[in-house]
Design a protein around this motif. Sequence first.
Motif, short mmCIF file in Angstrom:
data_model
loop_
_atom_site.label_atom_id
_atom_site.label_comp_id
_atom_site.label_asym_id
_atom_site.label_seq_id
_atom_site.Cartn_x
_atom_site.Cartn_y
_atom_site.Cartn_z
N VAL A 36 57.91 -82.00 53.33
CA VAL A 36 58.50 -83.17 53.96
C VAL A 36 57.94 -84.40 53.25
CG1 VAL A 36 58.71 -84.54 56.07
CG2 VAL A 36 58.78 -82.04 56.20
N VAL A 37 58.86 -85.24 52.79
CA VAL A 37 58.49 -86.48 52.11
C VAL A 37 58.79 -87.61 53.08
CG1 VAL A 37 58.91 -87.97 50.12
CG2 VAL A 37 59.11 -85.47 49.88
N LEU A 38 57.80 -88.44 53.37
CA LEU A 38 57.97 -89.59 54.26
C LEU A 38 57.87 -90.86 53.43
CD1 LEU A 38 55.57 -88.41 57.10
CD2 LEU A 38 58.06 -88.19 57.02
N GLY A 39 58.78 -91.80 53.71
CA GLY A 39 58.72 -93.04 52.95
C GLY A 39 59.72 -94.07 53.42
N THR A 52 66.41 -102.15 54.19
CA THR A 52 65.22 -101.30 54.16
C THR A 52 65.44 -100.20 55.16
OG1 THR A 52 63.82 -103.19 53.59
CG2 THR A 52 62.73 -101.27 54.54
N ALA A 53 65.17 -98.97 54.77
CA ALA A 53 65.37 -97.84 55.68
C ALA A 53 64.23 -96.84 55.51
CB ALA A 53 66.71 -97.16 55.39
N ARG A 54 63.60 -96.50 56.60
CA ARG A 54 62.58 -95.45 56.59
C ARG A 54 63.29 -94.11 56.48
NH1 ARG A 54 58.10 -97.21 56.79
NH2 ARG A 54 57.00 -95.31 57.32
N PHE A 55 62.64 -93.12 55.89
CA PHE A 55 63.26 -91.80 55.76
C PHE A 55 62.24 -90.68 55.84
CE2 PHE A 55 61.89 -92.62 51.46
CZ PHE A 55 61.46 -91.38 51.01
N ALA A 56 62.75 -89.51 56.17
CA ALA A 56 62.03 -88.25 56.05
C ALA A 56 62.96 -87.31 55.30
CB ALA A 56 61.68 -87.67 57.42
N LEU A 57 62.47 -86.69 54.26
CA LEU A 57 63.24 -85.77 53.44
C LEU A 57 62.61 -84.39 53.57
CD1 LEU A 57 65.27 -84.96 51.21
CD2 LEU A 57 63.61 -85.88 49.54
N HIS A 58 63.36 -83.43 54.13
CA HIS A 58 62.88 -82.05 54.27
C HIS A 58 63.47 -81.22 53.14
CE1 HIS A 58 62.86 -78.11 56.82
NE2 HIS A 58 62.03 -78.05 55.80
N LEU A 59 62.60 -80.70 52.31
CA LEU A 59 63.01 -79.87 51.17
C LEU A 59 62.46 -78.46 51.33
CD1 LEU A 59 62.03 -82.44 48.41
CD2 LEU A 59 64.36 -81.87 49.10
N THR A 60 63.25 -77.48 50.88
CA THR A 60 62.76 -76.11 50.77
C THR A 60 62.94 -75.70 49.31
OG1 THR A 60 63.37 -75.61 53.05
CG2 THR A 60 62.98 -73.73 51.59
N ILE A 61 61.88 -75.12 48.75
CA ILE A 61 61.87 -74.74 47.35
C ILE A 61 61.80 -73.21 47.25
CG2 ILE A 61 60.67 -75.02 45.15
CD1 ILE A 61 61.67 -77.69 46.50
N GLU A 62 62.70 -72.65 46.45
CA GLU A 62 62.67 -71.21 46.16
C GLU A 62 62.84 -71.03 44.66
OE1 GLU A 62 65.66 -69.19 48.46
OE2 GLU A 62 64.71 -69.71 50.37
N VAL A 77 68.05 -85.04 54.77
CA VAL A 77 67.53 -86.40 54.83
C VAL A 77 67.76 -86.97 56.23
CG1 VAL A 77 67.72 -88.75 53.93
CG2 VAL A 77 68.04 -86.81 52.40
N TYR A 78 66.71 -87.55 56.78
CA TYR A 78 66.78 -88.25 58.06
C TYR A 78 66.38 -89.69 57.75
CZ TYR A 78 66.51 -83.38 59.29
OH TYR A 78 66.76 -82.03 59.35
N GLU A 79 67.33 -90.62 57.92
CA GLU A 79 67.04 -92.00 57.56
C GLU A 79 67.62 -92.95 58.59
OE1 GLU A 79 68.87 -93.04 53.83
OE2 GLU A 79 70.85 -92.50 54.53
N ASP A 80 67.27 -94.20 58.43
CA ASP A 80 67.78 -95.24 59.31
C ASP A 80 69.21 -95.56 58.89
OD1 ASP A 80 68.37 -97.49 60.78
OD2 ASP A 80 66.60 -98.62 60.17
N SER A 81 70.15 -94.74 59.35
CA SER A 81 71.55 -94.90 58.95
C SER A 81 72.15 -96.21 59.45
CB SER A 81 72.39 -93.71 59.44
OG SER A 81 72.29 -93.56 60.83
N LEU A 82 71.64 -96.76 60.53
CA LEU A 82 72.15 -98.03 61.03
C LEU A 82 71.86 -99.16 60.03
CD1 LEU A 82 73.62 -99.57 63.22
CD2 LEU A 82 71.43 -99.83 64.41
#
Length: 143
Positions: free
Chosen positions: A89-92, A106-116, A125-130
Amino acid sequence: MSTRAVVEELLRRIGEGDPERIAELYAEQGDWRLSWPEGEHGRAATPWIRHRSTRADAAAHYRELADHHVPGEAATGIERILVDGADAVVLGVIRQTAKATGRPYTARFALHLTIEDGLVVRHHVYEDSLAVARAFEPAVSSG
């Protein structure tokens, strides 16, 4: 490559801005989701915000994202990368300027990645869509 190494390389390539090089780190098929209200809320002005499933889709996402923002007026701050096995999870926070309106956001985000096998198979991606939607809304004329 470890999960952390793939995530760090992905972030480096995103920062460089070459959609084809970024897409090389995605599996041929994957699960790509972006948090966005259902319906048409700002959808026409933000075509890059949609679900995707292929490496070619990943490249298209980064091309469309660049096409709709003012070059040189973007910044991303990574606050934390959390890794648990194949998941990260990348937060930024992102700062961009909408090309269509000239409005910065400006939008805060959390990016959930799975690597295989060294490739991204999940990109959620979960971000401030508003904040994004408001930057792209057409101006309302008074009068």
